[in-house]
Design a protein around this motif. Structure first.
Motif, mmCIF file in Angstrom:
data_model
loop_
_atom_site.group_PDB
_atom_site.id
_atom_site.type_symbol
_atom_site.label_atom_id
_atom_site.label_comp_id
_atom_site.label_asym_id
_atom_site.label_seq_id
_atom_site.Cartn_x
_atom_site.Cartn_y
_atom_site.Cartn_z
ATOM 1 N N MET A 221 -40.090 3.276 -8.740
ATOM 2 C CA MET A 221 -40.932 3.173 -7.552
ATOM 3 C C MET A 221 -42.103 2.242 -7.810
ATOM 4 N N SER A 222 -42.467 1.487 -6.805
ATOM 5 C CA SER A 222 -43.586 0.556 -6.937
ATOM 6 C C SER A 222 -44.902 1.286 -6.684
ATOM 7 N N ASP A 223 -45.959 0.850 -7.386
ATOM 8 C CA ASP A 223 -47.298 1.405 -7.173
ATOM 9 C C ASP A 223 -48.117 0.546 -6.218
ATOM 10 N N ALA A 224 -47.449 -0.406 -5.578
ATOM 11 C CA ALA A 224 -48.159 -1.289 -4.655
ATOM 12 C C ALA A 224 -48.315 -0.608 -3.297
ATOM 13 N N TYR A 225 -49.415 -0.931 -2.616
ATOM 14 C CA TYR A 225 -49.641 -0.418 -1.263
ATOM 15 C C TYR A 225 -48.741 -1.170 -0.292
#
Length: 648
Positions: free
Chosen positions: A2-6
């Motif tokens: 999973m990406s931690d980007a908004y």
């Protein structure tokens, strides 16, 4: 992984009635649309399911989901909380405006909760929630201790957290969790009224903006717009947010603000010597094209911006004139007419009756206020340009002439971003509706010809509400009364003197000391609370002929006897406010005279010590004041003086 980007998330816009018929499978997607509230567009409540989220104002303004989220921080127990929150909403019978306020408190609480360690475990279980509440309380205690937040702020957050726990689990769980931890308490910061001089100044500024811009727009004047403010003039140019006023120097180099025109080539070139002249000539041509376009089109973007500013200035003036909240004026309906009648409080005022949400509201306006409202109606008609809108006051949609409902935050941002620091000094504090209401109420209360029932009617609230929240003293009056009080107290020192036995015979003995010109009373101070009269004895201390002999034991006894009487009256009567208003200055004046007696001679010091105890402990008054005491007691007045009241 999973990406931690908004990122933007998938959302679903639902109304309250929709929630009755569906199972909320994905609560994190929920945007609640409340068309009958003051909210423009749907309210994003689903975003609280994510531990990490970021607000986007541009998305909120466009009516979309205002939060970007980190998808990997979705918490299932928060999704369950949203489901229970929806059940709570549907069973509580909130109006849409009340519901909006409730949801705002919930979302604000989560915003604060998520700043603390362990926030991801909040609501996971009763045990985890209890652990987090203890951590939260400890952190709040530290922040209060270092003055980072006030006890009141800590109290409000605790209350909001307990409300969330009640929705998720039960009120008994909330009570159990909060019972054995520190509970903060703090007073609500009272709204203080504004100085009348500040309000008069602000009214002149807003009237200058409103009337000046309205005249420019309705008379189809050409740019640049000459704006004549109360104490200066300035020019407004098209397609430019640059301003030059005594409080703001933000010029566009292509304009000449002193003469009110586009700069000449020589003027412009001199301002930017390092740039190629061919580029500068093109900038000048563009300025001329902008000016021509704005003057040719009466509905140009530049004129729309000025219309919005004028309308918001009129809204500020109406709030100042009436003391109405922005939520109230946003509901005032207008069908092309209004009723005007004479005021019952002031012959020079007129009562304007309007409708809001099915009820009649009436506002008292001076003749100038009625003129301002008529001027606004002319602008309103011009802005709508044949279109209809239900409400008297409205805003304009972004980059559009279309009307939209008023929003309270727009009134705040208008003052902060468009007026303060530009058309008025940067240190001028923003006006709030509560300040305006309180100031108007106080202004009416200070008029002796206006009854409190009338004030409540004029303010559109009950008498009890007015008495509990709006009956204060204006800062101007308070400062004058405070200054007058201490002038009266300090002036008393000039009446104390040490005299020889022989010369004391020149002064006539009176009940409170001596007099050097009996039967010729003269005011010692302006507007004393008790007028000097030789036939009575209470006003003698406010007479220029009053004298106290600092070394005379009898004078000291007389003053303590008088002090005993008036202190007892102030403590004993039911209407203590009236008694204090009458006697507080006299009481302070006596104390200051006795203090002067005490410091002027050794004999005076001994006399003060002796008679303070003989009078206040044993009740030994002079014969004159003893007779007054008996008269008061025969009327049922009980004297209950405290020991500290005779300490100087």
């Amino acid at each position: 992984m999973m990406s931690d980007a908004y990122s933007e998330r998938e959302t679903e816009v639902l109304r309250l009635k929709d929630l009755l018929d569906i199972e909320l499978a994905h609560p994190q997607k929920l945007l609640l649309y409340l068309p009958k509230s003051n909210k423009v567009g749907p309210y994003d409540i689903g975003a609280i399911a994510y531990l990490k989220r970021r607000f986007q104002k541009s998305k909120a303004s466009a009516g979309g989901a205002p939060y970007l989220v980190v998808e990997s921080t979705l918490l299932e127990h928060r999704c369950e909380f949203i489901r229970k929150l929806v059940d709570h909403i549907l069973s509580s019978g909130y109006s849409e405006n009340s519901l909006l306020g409730f949801l705002q408190k919930i979302r604000t609480a989560f915003l604060k909760i998520d700043k603390y360690e362990g926030a991801e475990n909040f609501l996971r279980s009763i045990e985890k929630t209890h652990e987090f509440y203890i951590i939260l309380t400890s952190e709040l205690r530290h922040e209060v201790g270092v003055n980072k937040i006030t006890p009141r702020s800590a109290q409000l957050l605790q209350s909001q957290v307990c409300q969330i726990i009640s929705v998720m689990f039960d009120s008994s769980v909330s009570d159990h969790i909060s019972r054995n931890t520190i509970r903060f308490s703090g007073e609500v910061n009272k709204t203080l009224p504004r100085e009348m001089s500040e309000l008069r100044y602000a009214a002149k500024v807003y009237e200058g903006l409103a009337s000046g811009l309205t005249s420019f727009l309705l008379q189809h004047k050409t740019f640049p717009c000459l704006l004549e403010m109360p104490d200066y003039e300035t020019y407004l140019f098209p397609y430019s947010n640059h301003r030059v006023t005594p409080y703001c120097y933000r010029p566009a180099k292509v304009y000449n603000y002193e003469l009110g025109r586009i700069a000449t080539e020589s003027e412009f070139f001199a301002k930017i010597p390092d740039r190629k002249e061919s580029f500068l000539r093109e900038d000048l041509k563009q300025a001329h094209r902008n000016n021509f376009a704005a003057n040719r089109d009466p509905r140009s973007k530049s004129r729309r911006a000025l219309a919005a500013t004028a309308m918001q200035s009129f809204q500020m003036l109406f709030m100042m004139l009436t003391g109405a909240y922005i939520s109230e004026i946003g509901k005032i309906e207008f069908e092309g007419g209004w009723n005007i009648s004479k005021s019952i409080t002031n012959k020079s005022f007129r009562v304007v009756k309007l409708r809001a949400a099915g009820r009649v509201l009436q506002y008292e306006l001076a003749a100038s206020g009625v003129h301002i409202l008529r001027n606004y109606l002319r602008l309103r008609e011009w802005v709508l340009d044949g279109c209809e809108f239900k409400y008297l006051f409205f805003g304009l949609k972004v980059k559009s002439w279309s009307a939209t409902k008023l929003r309270e935050e727009n009134v705040r941002s208008f003052q902060d971003k468009k007026v303060i620091g530009i058309f008025m000094p940067p240190e001028f504090a923003r006006l709030t509706p509560r300040q305006l209401r309180k100031t108007k109420s106080i202004f009416l209360h200070e008029d002796p010809n206006v009854e409190k029932e009338t004030v409540g009617m004029v303010m559109n609230h009950t008498v009890s509400t007015n008495e509990n929240h709006y009956m204060e003293v204006s800062p101007d009056k308070s400062r004058k009364e405070f200054s007058r009080f201490w002038e009266a107290v300090n002036e008393a020192a000039s009446h104390v003197t040490v005299v020889e036995v022989d010369s004391s015979e020149k002064h006539r003995k009176i009940a409170s000391g001596h007099c050097d010109d009996f039967l010729n009373p003269q005011l010692a101070i302006d507007s004393p609370p008790i007028i000097p009269d030789c036939k009575t004895q209470y006003g003698c201390l406010f007479c220029s002929h009053y004298i106290c002999h600092a070394n005379d034991e009898e004078d000291t006894h007389k003053l303590f006897s008088l002090l005993y009487i008036i202190t007892g009256v102030m403590n004993g009567v039911s209407d203590s406010d009236k008694a204090k208003e009458l006697f507080s200055t006299l009481q302070a004046r006596i104390r200051n005279i006795l203090f002067q007696v005490k410091i002027k001679s050794d004999a005076g010091r001994k006399n003060v010590a002796l008679y303070s105890r003989r009078v206040f402990e044993f009740g030994e008054l002079t014969s004159y004041w003893e007779s007054r005491l008996q008269r008061y007691e025969s009327l049922g007045l009980v004297f209950m003086n405290k020991e500290e009241e005779y300490i100087l």
